[in-house]
Design an enzyme around this catalytic site. Sequence first.
Site, short mmCIF file in Angstrom:
data_model
loop_
_atom_site.label_atom_id
_atom_site.label_comp_id
_atom_site.label_asym_id
_atom_site.label_seq_id
_atom_site.Cartn_x
_atom_site.Cartn_y
_atom_site.Cartn_z
N ARG A 249 -5.31 21.23 -13.65
CA ARG A 249 -4.22 20.16 -14.54
C ARG A 249 -4.32 19.94 -16.01
O ARG A 249 -3.76 19.15 -16.84
CB ARG A 249 -3.57 18.95 -13.63
CG ARG A 249 -2.15 18.71 -13.79
CD ARG A 249 -1.73 16.77 -12.82
NE ARG A 249 -0.96 16.20 -12.83
CZ ARG A 249 0.19 15.65 -12.35
NH1 ARG A 249 -0.27 15.44 -10.87
NH2 ARG A 249 0.40 14.73 -12.87
N HIS B 21 -3.36 9.43 -27.65
CA HIS B 21 -4.06 8.21 -26.99
C HIS B 21 -4.39 7.77 -27.94
O HIS B 21 -4.35 6.73 -28.26
CB HIS B 21 -4.47 9.14 -25.94
CG HIS B 21 -3.70 9.59 -25.05
ND1 HIS B 21 -4.06 9.35 -23.28
CD2 HIS B 21 -1.70 9.10 -25.05
CE1 HIS B 21 -2.90 9.99 -22.59
NE2 HIS B 21 -2.36 9.59 -23.43
N GLU C 115 6.71 17.44 -25.77
CA GLU C 115 5.91 17.38 -24.15
C GLU C 115 6.49 18.33 -24.43
O GLU C 115 6.35 19.58 -23.28
CB GLU C 115 6.69 16.70 -23.48
CG GLU C 115 6.04 15.34 -23.53
CD GLU C 115 4.62 15.63 -23.02
OE1 GLU C 115 3.81 16.53 -22.83
OE2 GLU C 115 3.81 13.79 -23.40
N ARG D 112 0.94 -0.72 -0.10
CA ARG D 112 0.09 0.24 -0.67
C ARG D 112 0.88 1.57 0.17
O ARG D 112 0.09 2.37 0.36
CB ARG D 112 -1.24 0.13 0.94
CG ARG D 112 -1.96 -0.92 1.18
CD ARG D 112 -3.33 -0.94 1.66
NE ARG D 112 -3.80 -1.84 1.90
CZ ARG D 112 -3.75 -2.96 2.73
NH1 ARG D 112 -2.64 -3.52 3.52
NH2 ARG D 112 -4.89 -3.91 2.25
N LYS E 106 1.91 10.82 -11.63
CA LYS E 106 1.20 10.10 -12.56
C LYS E 106 1.59 8.78 -12.96
O LYS E 106 2.80 9.15 -13.35
CB LYS E 106 0.59 10.20 -13.60
CG LYS E 106 -0.52 11.92 -13.81
CD LYS E 106 -1.13 12.16 -15.09
CE LYS E 106 -2.12 13.22 -15.05
NZ LYS E 106 -2.52 13.28 -16.54
N ASN F 271 -2.92 18.13 -20.36
CA ASN F 271 -2.68 16.97 -21.83
C ASN F 271 -2.85 17.46 -23.15
O ASN F 271 -3.74 17.07 -24.11
CB ASN F 271 -3.94 16.18 -21.31
CG ASN F 271 -3.78 15.13 -19.96
OD1 ASN F 271 -2.82 14.69 -20.13
ND2 ASN F 271 -4.47 15.55 -19.08
N HIS G 70 5.44 8.03 -28.14
CA HIS G 70 4.19 8.79 -27.44
C HIS G 70 4.00 10.27 -27.71
O HIS G 70 3.29 11.01 -28.30
CB HIS G 70 3.95 8.44 -25.74
CG HIS G 70 3.80 9.52 -24.87
ND1 HIS G 70 2.38 9.56 -24.77
CD2 HIS G 70 4.02 10.41 -24.07
CE1 HIS G 70 1.97 10.37 -24.09
NE2 HIS G 70 2.93 11.29 -23.33
N LYS H 244 5.01 22.97 -15.34
CA LYS H 244 4.37 21.71 -15.23
C LYS H 244 4.36 21.77 -13.06
O LYS H 244 3.19 21.18 -12.99
CB LYS H 244 5.44 20.07 -15.41
CG LYS H 244 4.11 19.22 -14.69
CD LYS H 244 4.46 17.82 -15.73
CE LYS H 244 3.58 17.01 -15.29
NZ LYS H 244 3.86 15.73 -15.72
N GLU I 133 -5.60 15.99 -11.14
CA GLU I 133 -6.07 16.88 -12.48
C GLU I 133 -7.94 16.61 -11.91
O GLU I 133 -9.08 16.63 -13.28
CB GLU I 133 -5.72 15.30 -13.52
CG GLU I 133 -6.17 15.74 -14.59
CD GLU I 133 -5.52 14.72 -16.01
OE1 GLU I 133 -3.91 15.07 -15.98
OE2 GLU I 133 -5.81 14.04 -15.69
N HIS J 226 -3.39 15.26 -26.29
CA HIS J 226 -2.75 14.29 -25.68
C HIS J 226 -4.43 12.50 -26.58
O HIS J 226 -4.00 11.88 -26.55
CB HIS J 226 -2.64 14.09 -23.81
CG HIS J 226 -1.22 13.77 -23.64
ND1 HIS J 226 -1.22 15.60 -24.45
CD2 HIS J 226 -0.67 13.60 -23.32
CE1 HIS J 226 0.52 15.58 -23.31
NE2 HIS J 226 0.37 13.82 -23.18
#
Length: 371
Positions: free
Chosen positions: A248, A259, A192, A128, A150, A252, A272, A234, A244, A255
């Site tokens: 935030r 994606h 990016e 955990r 992330k 993206n 990517h 960032k 997010e 993206h």
Amino acid sequence: MQANTLTAQSQVHINLAERSYAIHISRGILGDPASYQGLPQASCALIVSNTTVAPLYAAQLQAALKPHFPKILLVTLPDGEVYKNWQTLQLIFDVLLENACDRKTVLFALGGGVVGDMTGFAAASYMRGVPFVQVPTTLLAQVDSSVGGKTAINHPLGKNMIGAFYQPLRVLCDLDVLKTLPPRELSAGLAEIIKYGPIADMEFFAWIETNLDALLAGDAAALAHAIRRSCEIKAWVVGQDERESGLRAILNFGHTFGHAIESGLGYGEWLHGEGVGCGMVMAAHLSERLGLIDMALVERITRLSERAGLPVRGPVLDPVDNAGRYLELMQVDKKAEAGEIRFVLIDKPGSAVMRAVPEAMVRSVIDACCA
């Protein structure tokens, strides 16, 4: 940025209360034992890397960690986006469990975005939660995926859909490791970097336009400035919206389209950053059709992306209904709500907004922007 500033570490801080940490940007820090001072004391450290990066840098990292940890383990994962899945993640858990690693064990992500995402997810999940450190070795990971907490793996039906928000203890961006980066990976990282301009800082965008040749040539001073400014933007965004829930999401930009391209072609066919680069051009066209920006800015983004070696036209994912296939894939995007696809758009140069767009307009952009 003057070249002599590289003699000292450059730091960017992520302000998240008790989860705050520093991003260190300098040369030679990966193999310097001093880079790992102040980490939690533990009987064991686990380096997670891949078959490409481990032969280059694992020994350096092991030597640097030796003064701090009595036992240092290494797990080497297969390289590539196609392996960013549950089966590969289990390899990390196998080593942790086989060696009876406790919850003080520190994980070190030595690699690009895939390694960083999977190591972070493993750290968030094992017992955990155990501490981890990001040691990104690609430009894309240094300016984006290693920063902000992330972590995720891919699913055949969607990219990064299974994961957790989990912050590292620190991020170490060693400029020297970029010397071994293949040109295609360097270009992917530039995507990016470029994205930060239209959504947050047009002065930085102009600087990239002027200094792109130096960045492509691997100039250390240019890269140091680009990495630092990207991380500053960032860090500012993440500090206000860690999970997010709002702001935030602007990170993206490009993206949602990107994606869809990655998953539609099969993970790994496009990098990517290549998907993001093409996706930014498509998102810019969508912004222009909505009347938010003029065509001149769309052309600047397209021209800069193309100069950076990025694709600027999307692939055909379905010869019968290409736009329909894109829309189907984008329904699984994390920004979709109640079946409604939302896009990060440029509402004015240096500023972004997220909103739903009529399907007919999205279709028209996809039809116009695909080969």
